[in-house]
Design a protein around this motif. Structure first.
Motif, short mmCIF file in Angstrom:
data_model
loop_
_atom_site.label_atom_id
_atom_site.label_comp_id
_atom_site.label_asym_id
_atom_site.label_seq_id
_atom_site.Cartn_x
_atom_site.Cartn_y
_atom_site.Cartn_z
N LEU A 48 0.83 -1.21 0.00
CA LEU A 48 0.00 0.00 0.00
C LEU A 48 0.86 1.26 0.00
CD1 LEU A 48 -2.79 -1.13 2.45
CD2 LEU A 48 -3.15 -0.32 0.12
N VAL A 49 1.90 1.28 0.81
CA VAL A 49 2.79 2.45 0.86
C VAL A 49 3.47 2.64 -0.49
CG1 VAL A 49 4.90 3.39 1.90
CG2 VAL A 49 3.14 2.36 3.36
N ASP A 50 3.93 1.54 -1.06
CA ASP A 50 4.59 1.59 -2.37
C ASP A 50 3.65 2.16 -3.43
OD1 ASP A 50 6.87 1.07 -3.98
OD2 ASP A 50 5.90 -0.74 -4.75
N SER A 51 2.41 1.70 -3.45
CA SER A 51 1.43 2.22 -4.41
C SER A 51 1.18 3.70 -4.19
CB SER A 51 0.10 1.46 -4.28
OG SER A 51 0.28 0.13 -4.67
N ARG A 56 0.51 4.91 -8.27
CA ARG A 56 -0.11 3.95 -9.18
C ARG A 56 -0.85 2.90 -8.40
NH1 ARG A 56 5.36 3.45 -12.26
NH2 ARG A 56 5.60 1.80 -10.79
N PRO A 57 -2.12 2.90 -8.31
CA PRO A 57 -3.03 3.96 -8.75
C PRO A 57 -3.01 5.12 -7.75
CG PRO A 57 -4.28 2.20 -7.72
CD PRO A 57 -2.84 1.76 -7.74
N HIS A 58 -3.55 6.22 -8.15
CA HIS A 58 -3.55 7.41 -7.30
C HIS A 58 -4.39 7.17 -6.05
CE1 HIS A 58 -3.59 11.49 -5.91
NE2 HIS A 58 -4.91 11.41 -5.84
N MET A 59 -3.83 7.52 -4.89
CA MET A 59 -4.55 7.49 -3.61
C MET A 59 -4.13 8.71 -2.83
SD MET A 59 -4.37 3.66 -1.97
CE MET A 59 -2.63 3.44 -2.25
#
Length: 132
Positions: A48-51, A56-59
């Protein structure tokens, strides 16, 4: 920091911290070692941290934080622990079936190849595989 070669170290360090916290909570007995549960939680959190970092995707930050909290709590529910136990049983049986079909040496060789591919995985999870 979230890519190779620091990612495994970061994951293990985070898992160690989670083990300490799980040991303090002592919510109940599980057929899955607390270290395995902690590693699952750590990997989910790092993903989750990596995303979020890569976008990717935007959060947004609040969404990422909420997802971290929910993922950690979900991993500790009785249903999640039971699902992990079933996955562990499936994996053990799958390995026994592979060993019966291909032999222990071939299975060990396959495992080494997969570990090498995984070790070469980039931050976005895509493995760098060189053709022969």
């Amino acid at each position: 920091m979230l890519s190779w070669p620091t990612r495994p170290l970061l994951g293990q360090t985070l898992a160690d911290l989670i083990v300490e916290r799980l040991a303090r909570q002592a919510a109940g007995r599980s057929c899955i070692p607390v270290e395995v549960i902690a590693r699952q939680i750590a990997e989910a959190q790092l993903s989750l941290v990596d995303s979020w970092v890569l976008g990717r995707p935007h959060m947004d930050l609040d969404t990422a934080t909420d997802a971290l909290t929910r993922t950690s709590r979900l991993a500790l529910t009785a249903r999640a622990v039971a699902a992990m136990a079933e996955a562990h049983r499936f994996h053990r049986q799958f390995e026994r079936d592979l060993a019966a079909k291909f032999g222990e040496q071939q299975l060990a060789a396959m495992r080494l190849i997969l570990e090498d591919i995984f070790a070469g995985a980039s931050a976005d999870g895509m493995a760098h595989v060189r053709p022969f």
